[in-house]
Design a protein around this motif. Structure first.
Motif, short mmCIF file in Angstrom:
data_model
loop_
_atom_site.label_atom_id
_atom_site.label_comp_id
_atom_site.label_asym_id
_atom_site.label_seq_id
_atom_site.Cartn_x
_atom_site.Cartn_y
_atom_site.Cartn_z
N PHE A 1 0.81 -1.21 0.00
CA PHE A 1 0.00 0.00 0.00
C PHE A 1 0.85 1.27 0.00
O PHE A 1 0.40 2.31 -0.47
N LYS B 1 3.56 1.46 -1.85
CA LYS B 1 3.86 1.57 -3.28
C LYS B 1 2.67 2.16 -4.04
O LYS B 1 2.84 2.84 -5.05
N LEU B 2 1.48 1.91 -3.54
CA LEU B 2 0.26 2.47 -4.14
C LEU B 2 -0.04 3.88 -3.64
O LEU B 2 -1.04 4.47 -4.05
N SER C 1 -9.49 -1.08 2.22
CA SER C 1 -9.66 -2.30 1.41
C SER C 1 -9.96 -3.50 2.31
O SER C 1 -10.73 -4.38 1.94
N GLY D 1 -10.08 -3.43 -8.94
CA GLY D 1 -9.08 -2.51 -8.41
C GLY D 1 -7.78 -3.21 -8.06
O GLY D 1 -6.69 -2.73 -8.38
N ALA D 2 -7.89 -4.37 -7.41
CA ALA D 2 -6.69 -5.12 -7.02
C ALA D 2 -5.93 -5.62 -8.25
O ALA D 2 -4.70 -5.49 -8.33
N SER E 1 -4.25 -2.75 -10.02
CA SER E 1 -3.08 -2.32 -9.25
C SER E 1 -1.89 -3.22 -9.52
O SER E 1 -0.76 -2.74 -9.66
N HIS E 2 -2.15 -4.51 -9.60
CA HIS E 2 -1.06 -5.46 -9.89
C HIS E 2 -0.53 -5.27 -11.31
O HIS E 2 0.68 -5.26 -11.53
N ILE F 1 0.82 -1.17 -11.53
CA ILE F 1 1.71 -0.55 -10.54
C ILE F 1 2.60 -1.56 -9.82
O ILE F 1 3.81 -1.43 -9.79
N LEU F 2 1.99 -2.56 -9.24
CA LEU F 2 2.72 -3.49 -8.36
C LEU F 2 3.49 -4.57 -9.11
O LEU F 2 4.53 -5.01 -8.64
N THR G 1 4.52 -9.71 -6.48
CA THR G 1 4.66 -8.65 -5.49
C THR G 1 5.40 -9.17 -4.27
O THR G 1 5.02 -10.18 -3.69
#
Length: 122
Positions: free
Chosen positions: A35, A37-38, A48, A78-79, A82-83, A86-87, A91
């Motif tokens: 989080f 990193k987000l 979440s 959303g998850a 994000s992966h 961004i992630l 991870t």
């Protein structure tokens, strides 16, 4: 047999969602790193976690499964995004476990919604 399948369709995503709560609510270093990193630590982590808890409870209750599946679908979009953006899939050297768990919950929520729409659920 149909009843067992319907229970499995609800139980599997609910258990996946519930098992992540320990890490989110105890500020486990891996969860904090994700989080951070987000740029959503700590509020995104806690928010979440609360969403996932509500989703699991709604999915488990046959009268609210539809709303749980909708909330689970949106949350997992959303998850997954994000992966992907961004992630990364892998991870914190987890071999993609979190990504694939999110994908599993997403697929189960889609199946639940399809079954509910067709009236083939309980």
């Amino acid at each position: 047999m149909k009843n067992y399948i319907n229970w499995a369709l609800r139980l599997i995503p609910a258990l996946i969602l519930l098992q992540t709560l320990f890490f989110k609510f105890t500020a486990h270093p891996d969860s904090v790193a994700i989080f951070s990193k987000l740029h959503a630590e700590p509020f995104g982590r806690i928010f979440s976690g609360v969403l996932e808890l509500i989703t699991a409870v709604l999915i488990l209750n046959p009268k609210t499964t539809f709303w749980g599946a909708v909330l689970g679908l949106v949350t997992m979009i959303g998850a997954i995004a994000s992966h992907i953006f961004i992630l990364g899939i892998d991870t914190n050297n987890d071999g993609g476990k979190l990504f694939y768990l999110a994908l599993t919950v997403f697929v189960f929520c889609v199946i639940l919604l399809i079954k509910l729409k067709k009236g083939k659920y309980e």
